[in-house]
Scaffold this motif. Structure first.
Motif, PDB file in Angstrom:
ATOM      1  N   PHE A 300       0.744  -1.070  -0.059  1.00  0.00           N
ATOM      2  CA  PHE A 300      -0.031  -0.028   0.127  1.00  0.00           C
ATOM      3  C   PHE A 300       0.985   1.308   0.008  1.00  0.00           C
ATOM      4  O   PHE A 300       2.019   1.464   0.588  1.00  0.00           O
ATOM      5  CB  PHE A 300      -0.851   0.119   1.325  1.00  0.00           C
ATOM      6  N   PRO A 301       0.483   2.469  -0.735  1.00  0.00           N
ATOM      7  CA  PRO A 301       1.430   3.394  -0.926  1.00  0.00           C
ATOM      8  C   PRO A 301       1.661   4.192   0.374  1.00  0.00           C
ATOM      9  O   PRO A 301       2.485   5.051   0.698  1.00  0.00           O
ATOM     10  CB  PRO A 301       0.904   4.253  -2.035  1.00  0.00           C
ATOM     11  N   THR A 302       0.752   3.930   1.392  1.00  0.00           N
ATOM     12  CA  THR A 302       0.601   4.917   2.703  1.00  0.00           C
ATOM     13  C   THR A 302       0.803   3.837   3.855  1.00  0.00           C
ATOM     14  O   THR A 302       0.295   2.895   3.783  1.00  0.00           O
ATOM     15  CB  THR A 302      -0.686   5.505   2.969  1.00  0.00           C
ATOM     16  N   PRO A 303       1.870   4.093   4.618  1.00  0.00           N
ATOM     17  CA  PRO A 303       2.062   3.015   5.775  1.00  0.00           C
ATOM     18  C   PRO A 303       1.132   2.978   6.782  1.00  0.00           C
ATOM     19  O   PRO A 303       0.447   4.103   6.914  1.00  0.00           O
ATOM     20  CB  PRO A 303       3.370   3.625   6.435  1.00  0.00           C
ATOM     21  N   LEU A 304       0.839   1.885   7.295  1.00  0.00           N
ATOM     22  CA  LEU A 304       0.009   1.725   8.671  1.00  0.00           C
ATOM     23  C   LEU A 304       0.307   2.647   9.951  1.00  0.00           C
ATOM     24  O   LEU A 304       1.390   2.721  10.107  1.00  0.00           O
ATOM     25  CB  LEU A 304      -0.341   0.150   8.991  1.00  0.00           C
ATOM     26  N   LYS A 305      -0.657   3.003  10.311  1.00  0.00           N
ATOM     27  CA  LYS A 305      -0.360   3.806  11.865  1.00  0.00           C
ATOM     28  C   LYS A 305      -0.789   2.886  12.835  1.00  0.00           C
ATOM     29  O   LYS A 305      -1.834   2.528  12.944  1.00  0.00           O
ATOM     30  CB  LYS A 305      -1.140   4.932  11.749  1.00  0.00           C
ATOM     31  N   HIS A 306       0.247   2.432  13.781  1.00  0.00           N
ATOM     32  CA  HIS A 306      -0.002   1.623  14.742  1.00  0.00           C
ATOM     33  C   HIS A 306      -0.724   2.282  15.936  1.00  0.00           C
ATOM     34  O   HIS A 306      -0.133   3.018  16.604  1.00  0.00           O
ATOM     35  CB  HIS A 306       1.439   1.070  15.211  1.00  0.00           C
ATOM     36  N   ILE A 307      -1.883   1.966  16.198  1.00  0.00           N
ATOM     37  CA  ILE A 307      -2.895   2.265  17.248  1.00  0.00           C
ATOM     38  C   ILE A 307      -2.647   1.528  18.436  1.00  0.00           C
ATOM     39  O   ILE A 307      -2.620   2.271  19.559  1.00  0.00           O
ATOM     40  CB  ILE A 307      -4.255   2.381  16.908  1.00  0.00           C
ATOM     41  N   ASN A 308      -2.579   0.394  18.671  1.00  0.00           N
ATOM     42  CA  ASN A 308      -2.341  -0.530  19.753  1.00  0.00           C
ATOM     43  C   ASN A 308      -2.010  -1.827  19.222  1.00  0.00           C
ATOM     44  O   ASN A 308      -2.185  -2.148  18.036  1.00  0.00           O
ATOM     45  CB  ASN A 308      -3.585  -0.382  20.538  1.00  0.00           C
ATOM     46  N   PRO A 309      -1.632  -2.810  20.165  1.00  0.00           N
ATOM     47  CA  PRO A 309      -1.261  -4.238  19.618  1.00  0.00           C
ATOM     48  C   PRO A 309      -2.357  -4.991  18.875  1.00  0.00           C
ATOM     49  O   PRO A 309      -2.089  -5.924  18.314  1.00  0.00           O
ATOM     50  CB  PRO A 309      -1.075  -4.959  21.029  1.00  0.00           C
ATOM     51  N   PHE A 310      -3.722  -4.409  18.745  1.00  0.00           N
ATOM     52  CA  PHE A 310      -5.005  -5.099  18.303  1.00  0.00           C
ATOM     53  C   PHE A 310      -5.288  -4.135  17.263  1.00  0.00           C
ATOM     54  O   PHE A 310      -6.401  -4.772  16.490  1.00  0.00           O
ATOM     55  CB  PHE A 310      -5.731  -5.270  19.140  1.00  0.00           C
ATOM     56  N   ARG A 311      -4.537  -3.125  16.623  1.00  0.00           N
ATOM     57  CA  ARG A 311      -5.441  -2.375  15.419  1.00  0.00           C
ATOM     58  C   ARG A 311      -4.336  -1.289  15.125  1.00  0.00           C
ATOM     59  O   ARG A 311      -3.804  -0.765  15.643  1.00  0.00           O
ATOM     60  CB  ARG A 311      -6.408  -1.374  16.356  1.00  0.00           C
ATOM     61  N   ASP A 312      -4.424  -1.527  13.701  1.00  0.00           N
ATOM     62  CA  ASP A 312      -3.652  -0.602  12.951  1.00  0.00           C
ATOM     63  C   ASP A 312      -4.511   0.300  11.907  1.00  0.00           C
ATOM     64  O   ASP A 312      -5.598  -0.237  11.623  1.00  0.00           O
ATOM     65  CB  ASP A 312      -2.694  -1.310  12.051  1.00  0.00           C
ATOM     66  N   GLU A 313      -4.240   1.332  11.649  1.00  0.00           N
ATOM     67  CA  GLU A 313      -5.271   2.424  10.745  1.00  0.00           C
ATOM     68  C   GLU A 313      -4.367   3.116   9.633  1.00  0.00           C
ATOM     69  O   GLU A 313      -3.206   3.288   9.662  1.00  0.00           O
ATOM     70  CB  GLU A 313      -5.659   3.344  11.572  1.00  0.00           C
ATOM     71  N   ILE A 314      -5.133   3.193   8.502  1.00  0.00           N
ATOM     72  CA  ILE A 314      -4.806   4.177   7.573  1.00  0.00           C
ATOM     73  C   ILE A 314      -5.979   5.250   7.093  1.00  0.00           C
ATOM     74  O   ILE A 314      -6.968   4.754   7.090  1.00  0.00           O
ATOM     75  CB  ILE A 314      -4.413   3.338   6.058  1.00  0.00           C
ATOM     76  N   HIS A 315      -5.680   6.367   7.313  1.00  0.00           N
ATOM     77  CA  HIS A 315      -6.643   7.626   6.988  1.00  0.00           C
ATOM     78  C   HIS A 315      -6.150   8.213   5.919  1.00  0.00           C
ATOM     79  O   HIS A 315      -5.166   9.168   5.773  1.00  0.00           O
ATOM     80  CB  HIS A 315      -7.049   8.379   8.029  1.00  0.00           C
ATOM     81  N   LEU A 316      -7.086   8.426   4.804  1.00  0.00           N
ATOM     82  CA  LEU A 316      -6.666   9.190   3.491  1.00  0.00           C
ATOM     83  C   LEU A 316      -8.020   9.998   3.030  1.00  0.00           C
ATOM     84  O   LEU A 316      -9.102   9.553   3.215  1.00  0.00           O
ATOM     85  CB  LEU A 316      -6.378   8.175   2.229  1.00  0.00           C
ATOM     86  N   GLU A 317      -7.505  10.993   2.383  1.00  0.00           N
ATOM     87  CA  GLU A 317      -8.962  11.967   1.913  1.00  0.00           C
ATOM     88  C   GLU A 317      -8.464  12.118   0.350  1.00  0.00           C
ATOM     89  O   GLU A 317      -7.371  11.978  -0.219  1.00  0.00           O
ATOM     90  CB  GLU A 317      -8.567  13.409   2.691  1.00  0.00           C
ATOM     91  N   ASN A 318      -9.448  12.205  -0.175  1.00  0.00           N
ATOM     92  CA  ASN A 318      -9.783  12.237  -1.767  1.00  0.00           C
ATOM     93  C   ASN A 318      -8.850  10.985  -2.280  1.00  0.00           C
ATOM     94  O   ASN A 318      -7.842  11.318  -3.230  1.00  0.00           O
ATOM     95  CB  ASN A 318      -9.214  13.818  -2.130  1.00  0.00           C
ATOM     96  N   PHE A 319      -9.076  10.039  -1.939  1.00  0.00           N
ATOM     97  CA  PHE A 319      -8.227   8.748  -2.318  1.00  0.00           C
ATOM     98  C   PHE A 319      -8.895   8.199  -3.500  1.00  0.00           C
ATOM     99  O   PHE A 319     -10.147   7.728  -3.652  1.00  0.00           O
ATOM    100  CB  PHE A 319      -8.454   7.689  -1.366  1.00  0.00           C
ATOM    101  N   LYS A 320      -8.118   8.006  -4.579  1.00  0.00           N
ATOM    102  CA  LYS A 320      -8.299   7.362  -5.776  1.00  0.00           C
ATOM    103  C   LYS A 320      -7.638   6.008  -6.078  1.00  0.00           C
ATOM    104  O   LYS A 320      -6.374   6.180  -6.374  1.00  0.00           O
ATOM    105  CB  LYS A 320      -8.241   8.324  -6.999  1.00  0.00           C
ATOM    106  N   PRO A 321      -7.913   4.933  -5.486  1.00  0.00           N
ATOM    107  CA  PRO A 321      -6.897   3.723  -5.510  1.00  0.00           C
ATOM    108  C   PRO A 321      -6.575   3.392  -6.866  1.00  0.00           C
ATOM    109  O   PRO A 321      -7.237   3.017  -7.872  1.00  0.00           O
ATOM    110  CB  PRO A 321      -7.978   2.788  -4.991  1.00  0.00           C
ATOM    111  N   GLU A 322      -5.544   3.049  -6.879  1.00  0.00           N
ATOM    112  CA  GLU A 322      -4.802   2.367  -8.125  1.00  0.00           C
ATOM    113  C   GLU A 322      -4.446   1.026  -8.054  1.00  0.00           C
ATOM    114  O   GLU A 322      -3.732   0.415  -8.850  1.00  0.00           O
ATOM    115  CB  GLU A 322      -3.348   3.365  -8.249  1.00  0.00           C
TER     116      GLU A 322
END
Length: 333
Positions: A300-322
């Protein structure tokens, strides 16, 4: 009226093959395009045994629009049973639910069947099977209930050029492929938001293709595939090896078995079809749920943000998936 495809959720199931198990892909869907309706938000939550997706759409035109929404399952080929024998294709199909603005709605389940071999190879044989006495549910369940559905109709299948090889079960002989879609009419009021949600548990499985062989005992070709398909880093390989130490001990031990491995699984989700809506996804949130000892890797072009040992997230705006998601859950289950 045109058909519009939701951002496609692909439940990856697994099937028997000569060298283990393989993941099914999606196909057979014609994608529409709208410049009036925007996907204002998508929240996608994925774990190896549960997927949940919430959408917000907005009709930015000055008129109400009614569209046919199409949500496809991955294709599956008759002759390749699910990894978990106790979970049937019918149960998978019946588990699908659609919630619009907080209320469950009715939808149609449609089946299309294409012959893989014989004189009708590549042709749609759905109507032929229906005329021979199959119901749509028979077509779907013909793998799970082979003895009850296929064997009694063996002779008539042979007479009509749709025969199934006598060693069907033993040789993984595939006669046809099923394509299933859920469809419903959806009205988008002018300048109003509509919330649509899905949630269900996919069939999961595993085999040689998804095992992580410990401490560099993985064949070079497989290690390359993990790096290529899941962008697995050296740090991720090292983390998986640490779990191998935990479970199996040191590879220098006399009783260490060189084929020790960790079980893994793969979950795919087609993102690129979000571009069929106006402006792609204006607000996209990807949430990966995992157990503390699971190792997740994907490209994925954007790295995961580690929230806690049980959850990772990515948040993008105006996302046009390639690209689509293809997520590896290492040390799963």
């Amino acid at each position: 009226m045109k058909k519009v495809i939701l951002t496609l959720l692909v439940i990856v199931t697994y099937f028997f093959a000569n060298d283990g198990y393989g993941a099914l892909g999606a196909g057979g869907i014609i994608i529409g395009k709208t410049d009036d309706i925007a996907m204002a938000k998508e929240v996608l939550e994925i774990s190896y045994n549960k997927i949940k997706v919430d959408y917000e759409f907005i009709n930015e035109s000055d008129k109400d629009i009614t569209e046919t929404i199409v949500f496809p399952l991955p294709e599956f080929m008759i002759g390749e049973a699910p990894f978990h024998d106790h979970v049937s294709y019918l149960k998978l199909i019946d588990s699908f639910k659609v919630v619009v603005d907080g209320k469950p709605i009715a939808f149609q389940t449609k089946v299309r069947t294409v012959a893989n071999r014989g004189e009708f190879e590549g042709q749609d044989i759905t109507e032929k099977l229906l005329k021979l006495g199959f119901s749509e549910r028979d077509i779907i369940a013909s793998e799970d209930q082979y003895n009850e559905i296929i064997e009694p109709k063996m002779k008539i299948l042979q007479e009509n050029g749709l025969s199934v090889d006598i060693n069907f079960k033993d040789d993984d002989y595939i006669q046809w492929t099923n394509y299933i879609t859920y469809e419903w009419k959806q009205t988008f009021k002018a300048h109003q938001k509509v919330k649509i949600s899905h949630e269900y548990q996919p069939l999961t499985g595993g085999g040689a293709s998804w095992r992580y062989y410990c401490h560099s005992s993985m064949p070079e070709s497989q290690e390359g595939r993990f790096s290529r398909d899941y962008c697995m880093s050296k740090e991720t390989f090292k983390l998986l090896d640490n779990y191998c130490f935990k479970y199996y001990g040191s590879p220098s031990a006399k009783d260490y078995y060189p084929e020790n491995n960790l079980w893994g699984t793969d979950v795919s989700y087609i993102l690129k079809t979000a571009n069929t809506w106006k402006d792609g996804i204006r607000d996209f949130i990807l949430i990966i749920h995992k157990k503390s000892d699971e190792v997740v890797s994907f490209c994925f072009p954007t790295p995961l943000k580690h929230i806690n040992p049980f959850r990772d997230e990515i948040h993008l705006e105006n996302f046009k998936p390639e690209q689509d998601l293809n997520i590896y859950f290492g040390n799963a289950d």
